[in-house]
Design a protein around this motif. Structure first.
Motif, PDB file in Angstrom:
ATOM      1  N   ASN A  13       0.811  -1.216   0.000  1.00 21.61           N
ATOM      2  CA  ASN A  13       0.000   0.000   0.000  1.00 21.61           C
ATOM      3  C   ASN A  13       0.845   1.267   0.000  1.00 21.61           C
ATOM      4  O   ASN A  13       1.719   1.449   0.839  1.00 21.61           O
ATOM      5  N   ASN A  14       0.547   2.135  -0.977  1.00 24.37           N
ATOM      6  CA  ASN A  14       1.219   3.420  -1.152  1.00 24.37           C
ATOM      7  C   ASN A  14       2.733   3.267  -1.289  1.00 24.37           C
ATOM      8  O   ASN A  14       3.493   4.101  -0.809  1.00 24.37           O
ATOM      9  N   ARG A  15       3.142   2.194  -1.968  1.00 21.99           N
ATOM     10  CA  ARG A  15       4.565   1.949  -2.222  1.00 21.99           C
ATOM     11  C   ARG A  15       4.823   2.007  -3.723  1.00 21.99           C
ATOM     12  O   ARG A  15       3.981   1.658  -4.535  1.00 21.99           O
ATOM     13  N   ARG A  16       6.031   2.424  -4.069  1.00 21.68           N
ATOM     14  CA  ARG A  16       6.438   2.531  -5.474  1.00 21.68           C
ATOM     15  C   ARG A  16       7.493   1.479  -5.797  1.00 21.68           C
ATOM     16  O   ARG A  16       8.328   1.152  -4.948  1.00 21.68           O
ATOM     17  N   PHE A  17       7.442   0.987  -7.038  1.00 19.53           N
ATOM     18  CA  PHE A  17       8.328  -0.092  -7.475  1.00 19.53           C
ATOM     19  C   PHE A  17       8.930   0.223  -8.834  1.00 19.53           C
ATOM     20  O   PHE A  17       8.316   0.927  -9.642  1.00 19.53           O
ATOM     21  N   THR A  18      10.116  -0.323  -9.073  1.00 18.80           N
ATOM     22  CA  THR A  18      10.766  -0.203 -10.370  1.00 18.80           C
ATOM     23  C   THR A  18      11.134  -1.594 -10.884  1.00 18.80           C
ATOM     24  O   THR A  18      11.224  -2.545 -10.101  1.00 18.80           O
ATOM     25  N   VAL A  19      11.352  -1.680 -12.158  1.00 18.03           N
ATOM     26  CA  VAL A  19      11.640  -2.956 -12.817  1.00 18.03           C
ATOM     27  C   VAL A  19      13.087  -3.378 -12.556  1.00 18.03           C
ATOM     28  O   VAL A  19      14.003  -2.582 -12.719  1.00 18.03           O
ATOM     29  N   VAL A  20      13.267  -4.641 -12.166  1.00 16.38           N
ATOM     30  CA  VAL A  20      14.588  -5.237 -12.037  1.00 16.38           C
ATOM     31  C   VAL A  20      14.890  -6.065 -13.283  1.00 16.38           C
ATOM     32  O   VAL A  20      15.986  -6.028 -13.822  1.00 16.38           O
ATOM     33  N   GLY A  28      10.321  -1.006 -18.202  1.00 15.99           N
ATOM     34  CA  GLY A  28      11.759  -1.148 -17.998  1.00 15.99           C
ATOM     35  C   GLY A  28      12.221  -0.314 -16.824  1.00 15.99           C
ATOM     36  O   GLY A  28      11.413   0.144 -16.005  1.00 15.99           O
ATOM     37  N   ALA A  29      13.523  -0.060 -16.753  1.00 14.64           N
ATOM     38  CA  ALA A  29      14.123   0.638 -15.620  1.00 14.64           C
ATOM     39  C   ALA A  29      13.509   2.018 -15.395  1.00 14.64           C
ATOM     40  O   ALA A  29      13.474   2.496 -14.277  1.00 14.64           O
ATOM     41  N   GLY A  30      12.996   2.655 -16.443  1.00 16.31           N
ATOM     42  CA  GLY A  30      12.393   3.983 -16.298  1.00 16.31           C
ATOM     43  C   GLY A  30      10.933   3.968 -15.896  1.00 16.31           C
ATOM     44  O   GLY A  30      10.333   5.022 -15.700  1.00 16.31           O
ATOM     45  N   THR A  31      10.340   2.785 -15.765  1.00 13.16           N
ATOM     46  CA  THR A  31       8.924   2.671 -15.431  1.00 13.16           C
ATOM     47  C   THR A  31       8.749   2.557 -13.917  1.00 13.16           C
ATOM     48  O   THR A  31       9.414   1.745 -13.283  1.00 13.16           O
ATOM     49  N   VAL A  32       7.861   3.372 -13.361  1.00 14.86           N
ATOM     50  CA  VAL A  32       7.590   3.340 -11.917  1.00 14.86           C
ATOM     51  C   VAL A  32       6.122   2.985 -11.710  1.00 14.86           C
ATOM     52  O   VAL A  32       5.231   3.566 -12.332  1.00 14.86           O
ATOM     53  N   PHE A  33       5.885   2.017 -10.826  1.00 19.21           N
ATOM     54  CA  PHE A  33       4.553   1.537 -10.460  1.00 19.21           C
ATOM     55  C   PHE A  33       4.242   2.031  -9.052  1.00 19.21           C
ATOM     56  O   PHE A  33       5.082   1.923  -8.167  1.00 19.21           O
ATOM     57  N   GLY A  48       6.462   5.785 -17.484  1.00 21.94           N
ATOM     58  CA  GLY A  48       7.897   5.934 -17.636  1.00 21.94           C
ATOM     59  C   GLY A  48       8.440   4.961 -18.659  1.00 21.94           C
ATOM     60  O   GLY A  48       7.825   3.941 -18.962  1.00 21.94           O
ATOM     61  N   GLY A  49       9.589   5.291 -19.216  1.00 26.44           N
ATOM     62  CA  GLY A  49      10.157   4.459 -20.268  1.00 26.44           C
ATOM     63  C   GLY A  49       9.243   4.465 -21.477  1.00 26.44           C
ATOM     64  O   GLY A  49       8.811   5.521 -21.936  1.00 26.44           O
ATOM     65  N   ARG A  50       8.882   3.300 -21.965  1.00 27.61           N
ATOM     66  CA  ARG A  50       8.016   3.161 -23.135  1.00 27.61           C
ATOM     67  C   ARG A  50       6.536   3.266 -22.804  1.00 27.61           C
ATOM     68  O   ARG A  50       5.690   3.206 -23.686  1.00 27.61           O
ATOM     69  N   ILE A  51       6.197   3.431 -21.522  1.00 31.40           N
ATOM     70  CA  ILE A  51       4.805   3.526 -21.075  1.00 31.40           C
ATOM     71  C   ILE A  51       4.451   4.993 -20.835  1.00 31.40           C
ATOM     72  O   ILE A  51       5.025   5.642 -19.956  1.00 31.40           O
ATOM     73  N   TYR A 116      10.311  -6.934  -9.812  1.00 38.29           N
ATOM     74  CA  TYR A 116      10.290  -5.535  -9.422  1.00 38.29           C
ATOM     75  C   TYR A 116      10.814  -5.418  -7.994  1.00 38.29           C
ATOM     76  O   TYR A 116      10.713  -6.364  -7.217  1.00 38.29           O
ATOM     77  N   VAL A 117      11.331  -4.228  -7.658  1.00 40.01           N
ATOM     78  CA  VAL A 117      11.788  -3.974  -6.304  1.00 40.01           C
ATOM     79  C   VAL A 117      11.270  -2.609  -5.852  1.00 40.01           C
ATOM     80  O   VAL A 117      11.133  -1.675  -6.667  1.00 40.01           O
ATOM     81  N   GLU A 118      10.974  -2.515  -4.573  1.00 39.38           N
ATOM     82  CA  GLU A 118      10.468  -1.269  -3.998  1.00 39.38           C
ATOM     83  C   GLU A 118      11.486  -0.157  -4.115  1.00 39.38           C
ATOM     84  O   GLU A 118      12.689  -0.354  -3.867  1.00 39.38           O
ATOM     85  N   LEU A 119      11.005   1.029  -4.497  1.00 43.52           N
ATOM     86  CA  LEU A 119      11.833   2.232  -4.479  1.00 43.52           C
ATOM     87  C   LEU A 119      11.783   2.816  -3.092  1.00 43.52           C
ATOM     88  O   LEU A 119      10.706   3.092  -2.564  1.00 43.52           O
ATOM     89  N   VAL A 120      12.924   2.991  -2.468  1.00 40.05           N
ATOM     90  CA  VAL A 120      12.992   3.532  -1.115  1.00 40.05           C
ATOM     91  C   VAL A 120      13.613   4.915  -1.189  1.00 40.05           C
ATOM     92  O   VAL A 120      14.664   5.102  -1.807  1.00 40.05           O
TER      93      VAL A 120
END
Length: 121
Positions: A13-20, A28-33, A48-51, A116-120
């Motif tokens: 909940n209310n966390r952001r993730f990036t592609v590994v 890809g690496a520029g996409t944030v979820f 981000g990235g192609r999205i 994916y891994v959480e962005l901290v």
């Protein structure tokens, strides 16, 4: 008493993730979820990235599993949609990780696996 659902909600909940790793997909690496969880319901937006813009809707299916439907508009103007089944975990640093098996439903064919891994902050 903390339930499996509350533990999963806490991790997403209310966390952001990036592609590994997503060798077969568009994100890809520029996409944030950015995920949100309310009881069993999951929503997210991504870009981000192609999205250019995308969103997901899904549900919790087990103590550490989720399933999602996703749709996006790419930077090339394509509209794509698909499904995914994921496992929520943690890495050695304590960051939340997501592993998905996924496939396209519209706009493309095939599928794959992604991590994916959480962005901290």
């Amino acid at each position: 008493m903390e339930t499996a659902l509350s533990q999963l909600s806490e991790r997403l909940n209310n966390r952001r993730f990036t592609v590994v790793n997503n060798t077969q997909g568009l994100s890809g690496a520029g996409t944030v979820f950015h995920y949100f969880v309310e009881e069993e319901a999951i929503t997210s937006s991504y870009q981000g990235g192609r999205i250019r813009i995308g969103n997901q809707i899904g549900r919790v299916t087990g103590p550490d599993t989720i399933e999602l439907l996703y749709q996006c508009l790419t930077t090339n103007g394509e509209i794509l949609a698909g499904w995914s089944r994921g496992t929520v975990g943690a890495d050695q640093a304590g960051r939340t990780t997501l592993h998905f098996v996924w496939g396209w439903l519209s706009g493309a064919v095939g599928g794959g696996e992604s991590n994916y891994v959480e962005l901290v902050d």
